[in-house]
Write a protein that holds these residues in place. Structure first.
Motif, PDB file in Angstrom:
ATOM      1  N   ARG A  28      -1.513   3.869   3.212  1.00 24.51           N
ATOM      2  CA  ARG A  28      -0.543   3.833   2.177  1.00 24.51           C
ATOM      3  C   ARG A  28       0.437   4.227   1.623  1.00 24.51           C
ATOM      4  O   ARG A  28       1.692   4.058   1.034  1.00 24.51           O
ATOM      5  N   ARG A  29       1.119   5.577   2.453  1.00 25.79           N
ATOM      6  CA  ARG A  29       2.051   6.685   2.220  1.00 25.79           C
ATOM      7  C   ARG A  29       2.219   6.284   3.793  1.00 25.79           C
ATOM      8  O   ARG A  29       1.695   7.131   4.232  1.00 25.79           O
ATOM      9  N   GLU A  51       1.955   1.672  -0.418  1.00 24.04           N
ATOM     10  CA  GLU A  51       2.150   1.724  -1.488  1.00 24.04           C
ATOM     11  C   GLU A  51       3.744   2.647  -1.634  1.00 24.04           C
ATOM     12  O   GLU A  51       4.121   2.974  -2.547  1.00 24.04           O
ATOM     13  N   TYR A  52       3.496   3.278  -1.021  1.00 29.32           N
ATOM     14  CA  TYR A  52       4.873   4.434  -1.731  1.00 29.32           C
ATOM     15  C   TYR A  52       5.507   4.715   0.129  1.00 29.32           C
ATOM     16  O   TYR A  52       4.939   5.343   1.863  1.00 29.32           O
ATOM     17  N   CYS A  83       2.860  -4.142  -1.809  1.00 33.61           N
ATOM     18  CA  CYS A  83       2.582  -3.524  -2.842  1.00 33.61           C
ATOM     19  C   CYS A  83       3.146  -2.247  -2.836  1.00 33.61           C
ATOM     20  O   CYS A  83       2.747  -1.208  -3.191  1.00 33.61           O
ATOM     21  N   LEU A  84       3.885  -1.892  -2.655  1.00 25.96           N
ATOM     22  CA  LEU A  84       5.007  -0.721  -2.442  1.00 25.96           C
ATOM     23  C   LEU A  84       5.238  -0.265  -3.482  1.00 25.96           C
ATOM     24  O   LEU A  84       6.031  -1.453  -4.371  1.00 25.96           O
ATOM     25  N   LYS A  85       4.692   0.588  -3.851  1.00 32.44           N
ATOM     26  CA  LYS A  85       5.088   0.957  -5.899  1.00 32.44           C
ATOM     27  C   LYS A  85       6.529   1.544  -5.752  1.00 32.44           C
ATOM     28  O   LYS A  85       7.653   2.147  -6.611  1.00 32.44           O
TER      29      LYS A  85
END
Length: 164
Positions: A28-29, A51-52, A83-85
Protein backbone atom coordinates in the motif's frame (compact mmCIF):
# COMPACT_ATOMS: atom_id res chain seq x y z
CA UNK A 1 12.55 -2.17 8.31
CA UNK A 2 16.16 -1.79 7.27
CA UNK A 3 16.94 0.74 4.54
CA UNK A 4 19.23 -0.11 1.66
CA UNK A 5 21.25 2.43 -0.32
CA UNK A 6 20.90 2.00 -4.06
CA UNK A 7 21.90 5.42 -5.36
CA UNK A 8 23.02 4.09 -8.74
CA UNK A 9 19.80 2.15 -9.43
CA UNK A 10 18.48 3.03 -12.90
CA UNK A 11 15.52 0.68 -13.43
CA UNK A 12 13.28 -1.75 -11.59
CA UNK A 13 11.82 -4.51 -13.73
CA UNK A 14 9.86 -7.65 -13.03
CA UNK A 15 10.09 -10.54 -15.43
CA UNK A 16 6.86 -11.87 -16.96
CA UNK A 17 6.92 -14.92 -14.70
CA UNK A 18 7.40 -12.84 -11.57
CA UNK A 19 5.15 -9.81 -11.76
CA UNK A 20 4.94 -7.07 -9.13
CA UNK A 21 1.26 -7.74 -8.42
CA UNK A 22 2.07 -11.40 -7.68
CA UNK A 23 5.02 -10.71 -5.39
CA UNK A 24 3.55 -7.63 -3.70
CA UNK A 25 -0.25 -7.93 -3.90
CA UNK A 26 -0.98 -6.03 -0.69
CA UNK A 27 1.69 -3.30 -0.90
CA UNK A 28 0.00 0.00 0.00
CA UNK A 29 2.90 2.41 0.56
CA UNK A 30 6.16 3.04 -1.28
CA UNK A 31 8.84 5.58 -0.39
CA UNK A 32 11.71 5.89 -2.86
CA UNK A 33 14.49 8.16 -1.60
CA UNK A 34 17.83 9.23 -3.07
CA UNK A 35 17.81 6.94 -6.11
CA UNK A 36 19.59 9.60 -8.10
CA UNK A 37 19.74 7.69 -11.40
CA UNK A 38 16.30 6.02 -11.36
CA UNK A 39 14.65 6.76 -14.72
CA UNK A 40 10.97 6.02 -13.88
CA UNK A 41 8.69 4.12 -11.55
CA UNK A 42 6.74 2.16 -14.19
CA UNK A 43 6.60 -0.97 -12.06
CA UNK A 44 4.30 0.70 -9.49
CA UNK A 45 1.51 0.61 -12.09
CA UNK A 46 1.21 -3.10 -11.40
CA UNK A 47 0.50 -2.75 -7.69
CA UNK A 48 -3.28 -3.13 -7.36
CA UNK A 49 -3.80 -1.56 -3.92
CA UNK A 50 -1.05 1.10 -3.81
CA UNK A 51 -2.37 4.06 -1.79
CA UNK A 52 0.74 6.17 -1.11
CA UNK A 53 3.67 6.87 -3.44
CA UNK A 54 6.47 9.15 -2.31
CA UNK A 55 9.54 10.00 -4.38
CA UNK A 56 12.42 12.12 -3.05
CA UNK A 57 15.59 13.22 -4.82
CA UNK A 58 15.44 10.94 -7.85
CA UNK A 59 17.35 13.53 -9.85
CA UNK A 60 17.37 11.79 -13.26
CA UNK A 61 13.64 10.98 -13.27
CA UNK A 62 11.87 13.12 -15.90
CA UNK A 63 8.52 11.38 -15.53
CA UNK A 64 7.12 8.95 -12.97
CA UNK A 65 5.57 6.75 -15.66
CA UNK A 66 7.21 6.50 -19.05
CA UNK A 67 5.48 4.35 -21.65
CA UNK A 68 7.98 5.03 -24.41
CA UNK A 69 9.41 1.67 -25.33
CA UNK A 70 7.76 -0.18 -22.43
CA UNK A 71 5.11 -2.41 -24.00
CA UNK A 72 3.78 -3.52 -20.61
CA UNK A 73 2.97 0.11 -19.84
CA UNK A 74 1.86 1.08 -23.36
CA UNK A 75 -0.61 -1.83 -23.66
CA UNK A 76 -2.22 -1.23 -20.29
CA UNK A 77 -6.01 -1.50 -20.58
CA UNK A 78 -7.11 -1.02 -16.96
CA UNK A 79 -7.13 2.38 -15.26
CA UNK A 80 -3.88 3.28 -13.58
CA UNK A 81 -3.65 3.81 -9.85
CA UNK A 82 -7.17 2.82 -8.83
CA UNK A 83 -6.37 3.19 -5.10
CA UNK A 84 -3.64 5.86 -5.00
CA UNK A 85 -4.67 8.51 -2.46
CA UNK A 86 -1.41 10.42 -1.99
CA UNK A 87 1.33 11.21 -4.50
CA UNK A 88 4.29 13.12 -3.03
CA UNK A 89 7.28 14.28 -5.07
CA UNK A 90 10.13 16.31 -3.58
CA UNK A 91 13.51 17.48 -4.84
CA UNK A 92 12.99 15.92 -8.26
CA UNK A 93 14.98 18.43 -10.32
CA UNK A 94 14.34 16.77 -13.72
CA UNK A 95 10.67 15.82 -13.20
CA UNK A 96 8.79 17.50 -16.07
CA UNK A 97 5.50 15.58 -16.04
CA UNK A 98 3.79 12.83 -14.08
CA UNK A 99 3.19 10.53 -17.07
CA UNK A 100 4.51 10.40 -20.62
CA UNK A 101 3.50 8.05 -23.42
CA UNK A 102 1.02 6.18 -21.23
CA UNK A 103 -2.57 6.01 -22.48
CA UNK A 104 -5.50 6.42 -20.10
CA UNK A 105 -3.47 7.25 -17.02
CA UNK A 106 -5.64 8.63 -14.30
CA UNK A 107 -5.63 9.01 -10.58
CA UNK A 108 -9.31 8.36 -9.75
CA UNK A 109 -8.79 8.03 -5.98
CA UNK A 110 -6.17 10.79 -5.59
CA UNK A 111 -6.83 13.02 -2.57
CA UNK A 112 -3.46 14.73 -2.05
CA UNK A 113 -0.79 15.79 -4.55
CA UNK A 114 2.29 17.10 -2.75
CA UNK A 115 4.99 18.87 -4.77
CA UNK A 116 8.16 20.34 -3.31
CA UNK A 117 11.20 21.65 -5.16
CA UNK A 118 10.17 20.15 -8.50
CA UNK A 119 10.63 23.28 -10.57
CA UNK A 120 10.71 21.48 -13.93
CA UNK A 121 7.24 19.97 -13.28
CA UNK A 122 5.04 22.00 -15.60
CA UNK A 123 2.11 19.63 -16.20
CA UNK A 124 -0.20 17.69 -13.92
CA UNK A 125 -2.08 15.67 -16.54
CA UNK A 126 -4.31 12.91 -15.23
CA UNK A 127 -5.11 14.61 -11.93
CA UNK A 128 -8.91 14.91 -11.93
CA UNK A 129 -10.73 16.80 -9.18
CA UNK A 130 -12.93 13.77 -8.45
CA UNK A 131 -11.84 13.05 -4.87
CA UNK A 132 -9.07 15.63 -4.68
CA UNK A 133 -8.80 17.44 -1.36
CA UNK A 134 -5.50 19.27 -1.68
CA UNK A 135 -2.58 20.12 -3.94
CA UNK A 136 0.40 21.21 -1.85
CA UNK A 137 3.19 23.24 -3.42
CA UNK A 138 4.85 26.63 -3.58
CA UNK A 139 3.27 29.64 -5.27
CA UNK A 140 6.30 29.79 -7.55
CA UNK A 141 5.68 26.22 -8.74
CA UNK A 142 1.93 26.76 -9.21
CA UNK A 143 2.46 29.94 -11.25
CA UNK A 144 4.82 28.20 -13.69
CA UNK A 145 2.39 25.35 -14.44
CA UNK A 146 1.42 25.35 -18.10
CA UNK A 147 -2.15 26.24 -18.95
CA UNK A 148 -3.51 23.20 -20.69
CA UNK A 149 -6.13 23.42 -23.42
CA UNK A 150 -8.76 21.60 -21.38
CA UNK A 151 -8.44 24.08 -18.49
CA UNK A 152 -7.21 21.55 -15.94
CA UNK A 153 -5.12 24.15 -14.09
CA UNK A 154 -8.20 26.33 -13.58
CA UNK A 155 -10.23 23.33 -12.43
CA UNK A 156 -7.55 22.37 -9.91
CA UNK A 157 -6.97 25.87 -8.49
CA UNK A 158 -9.54 25.56 -5.65
CA UNK A 159 -7.52 22.66 -4.25
CA UNK A 160 -4.15 24.42 -4.28
CA UNK A 161 -2.57 25.19 -0.89
CA UNK A 162 0.70 27.12 -0.65
CA UNK A 163 3.25 25.02 1.29
CA UNK A 164 6.67 26.57 0.98
Amino acid sequence: MRHRRVRHLETIQFRHTTAAHVLLPALRRINILNCFQLKNANWVLHLPVLEYLELHYCHDMETILDGRGDTAVEDRRTPAFPCLKTLAVHGMRSLACLCRGVPAVSFPALEILEVGQCYALRRVDGVPPLKLREIQGSDEWWQQLEREEDGIKDALFPYFKNHT
